[in-house]
Design a protein around this motif. Structure first.
Motif, short mmCIF file in Angstrom:
data_model
loop_
_atom_site.label_atom_id
_atom_site.label_comp_id
_atom_site.label_asym_id
_atom_site.label_seq_id
_atom_site.Cartn_x
_atom_site.Cartn_y
_atom_site.Cartn_z
N GLU A 344 39.89 33.57 44.57
CA GLU A 344 40.49 32.29 44.14
C GLU A 344 39.46 31.33 43.59
O GLU A 344 39.69 30.69 42.58
CB GLU A 344 41.23 31.65 45.32
N THR A 345 38.30 31.29 44.24
CA THR A 345 37.24 30.40 43.76
C THR A 345 36.75 30.84 42.39
O THR A 345 36.51 30.02 41.50
CB THR A 345 36.04 30.44 44.73
N ILE A 346 36.55 32.16 42.23
CA ILE A 346 36.03 32.65 40.95
C ILE A 346 37.13 32.58 39.88
O ILE A 346 36.89 32.18 38.75
CB ILE A 346 35.53 34.12 41.07
N GLY A 347 38.32 33.00 40.25
CA GLY A 347 39.44 32.99 39.32
C GLY A 347 39.39 34.10 38.29
O GLY A 347 39.65 33.87 37.11
N PHE A 348 39.02 35.32 38.72
CA PHE A 348 38.96 36.42 37.74
C PHE A 348 40.32 37.11 37.60
O PHE A 348 41.21 36.97 38.45
CB PHE A 348 37.86 37.41 38.10
N GLY A 349 40.45 37.87 36.50
CA GLY A 349 41.68 38.63 36.28
C GLY A 349 41.66 39.91 37.07
O GLY A 349 42.22 40.00 38.16
#
Ligand code: ADP
Ligand code: ASP
Ligand code: MG
Length: 425
Positions: A344-349
């Motif tokens: 969630e912090t990074i927000g990657f796909g």
């Protein structure tokens, strides 16, 4: 004297090692011996840990995998006693070899030499299991794969030994792994700096840390074969008569000996991870690598350059980028876990991973002053249809990541391209 896994594989070889130790001791040398586990044994023990749980506790892993060296140190002491050489094993916690608490890849802090000095004073050979130490709190640690080399150099430094002879299954350091390129050439001398770089990119003949430590502590390290010469009692050769490789300071290499490229190494123990569609904004990269650092995972190659627009009409478009990097394959499961927890912090796909990769590196101090080393590498690989997935460079090294199946081909063609092949006999 340090003896590696192949040199310790079975009682007959351990007898041959004992004969070599006896020969040095009989010549008046005070000898401490560091031994590895029998070849294949550490892999077997690691396999048990993985089977028991892929996310094993590194503390318990160290208890398991340090066992191989305990066995060989006891066996060598027995074999020495059998040929009338007083010998005693001194385990990591007995010496002690004190390390930090980075279990599975601990660093040596200090070595207490009292027990060793006592053993020298008593005229006995100390047999020290490599690879192991003890952390504050008395827990057993191990020094990372190939760590017996580091144990040996650290012991040599602690007792200010005249030399640290690393006996292995090849008779020195070659321009590349002689098992892959039979035309590899043996180097009579190699500088600490180049050996450090070669080891760090996969030339496993010496563990990287052992070279760093030797350089820092000015330990004279020599790589020799334990398979040369007769194996029995008095016929065993002494180190001074063996043609090995000496690791030396740069000032000890003449200009004529200096090559543009010293060697080529490969490493199949890395895994590639790609995080897709991470937001292209300040702080994102930090949010990826912080959890990995917290988990004590070393990231090697990093690329972040495949920027693209997420919305094609340009309307409310936020740009996103893919980030690709490599970690030790052994840490892949833990890396994936750490990244997923931080998702969630990074927000990657997506998180895509691939262990079928190999890193190929060319190393040489000559590239400081010569252009075109990297371009020769890319052209040579391109001509063979070998695709490059990532690149990284340092002052004296260029590395590329390729498909694992192309490792041998890549090393061979590069060895030829840089003019390293030995003359055909
Ligand atoms: P040990 O068990 O004695 O520590 P290792 O297997 O760790 O032995 O290291 C020796 C091996 O390193 C050799 O058998 C060889 O295949 C490999 N190797 C890789 N690169 C090189 C190189 N440049 N020169 C010599 N050996 C190399
Ligand atoms: N036995 C350990 C390993 O295989 C340490 C060593 O041999 O240097 O990694
Ligand atoms: Mg080794």
């Amino acid at each position: 004297m340090k003896f590696g896994g192949t040199s310790m594989a079975g009682i007959e070889r351990i007898r041959s090692v004992a004969a070599r130790v006896k020969r040095e001791a009989a010549a008046g040398n005070q000898v401490a011996v560091v031994v590895s586990a029998m070849a294949g044994e550490t892999d077997r023990l690691v396999g048990f840990c993985r089977e028991a749980s892929p996310l094993y506790d590194p503390r318990e892993y160290d208890v398991v995998v340090s066992a191989g060296e305990q066995i060989t140190s006891g066996l060598l002491a027995i074999a020495l006693q059998a040929i009338n050489v007083p010998a005693r094993s001194l385990l990591g916690w007995q010496l002690p070899i004190r390390t930090d608490t980075a279990f599975a890849k601990a660093r040596i802090d200090t070595i207490d030499t009292d027990a060793l000095e006592e053993s020298f004073a008593a005229g006995a050979v100390a047999v020290i299991p490599g690879f192991q130490g003890v952390a504050p709190g008395q827990r057993i640690t191990t020094l990372g794969r190939g760590g017996s080399d580091t144990s040996a150099v650290a012991v040599a430094a602690a007792i200010r030994a005249d030399r640290c002879d690393i006996y292995t299954d090849v008779d020195g350091v070659y321009t590349t792994d002689p098992r892959i390129v039979p035309r590899a050439r043996k180097l009579a001398k190699v500088t600490y700096e180049e050996m450090l770089e070669l080891a760090s990119v996969g030339a496993k003949v010496l563990q990287t840390r052992s070279v760093g430590l030797a350089m820092k502590e000015k330990v004279r390290v020599q790589v020799l074969s334990s398979f040369t010469g007769r194996a029995d009692g008095d016929g065993a050769p002494m180190a001074d008569t063996l043609p090995g490789t000496m690791i030396v300071g740069e000032e000890e290499i003449d200009d004529v000996e200096r090559q543009l490229i010293t060697g080529i190494a490969h490493d199949k123990n890395e895994a590639k991870i790609t995080l897709t569609r991470v937001p292209d904004q300040p702080g994102t990269v930090a949010s990826i690598f912080e959890p990995l650092a917290a988990a004590n995972i070393n990231v090697d190659m990093i690329i972040q350059n495949i920027a693209h627009q997420s919305a094609s009409n340009g309307a409310s478009s936020t740009s996103a980028t893919d980030v690709t990097f490599t970690v030790p394959a052994a840490d892949l499961a833990r890396s994936i876990e750490a990244l997923n927890q931080a998702r969630e912090t990074i927000g990657f796909g997506e998180l895509i991973h691939d262990t079928r990769v190999a890193k190929i590196s060319v190393v040489g101090v000559g590239m400081r002053s010569h252009a075109g080393v990297a371009s020769t590498m890319f052209t040579t690989l391109g001509a063979r249809g070998i695709n490059i997935q990532a690149i990284s460079t340092s002052e004296i090294k260029v590395s590329v990541l390729i498909h694992e199946d192309e490792t041998e081909l890549a090393v061979r063609v590069l060895h030829t391209a840089y003019g390293l092949d030995a003359e055909a006999a």
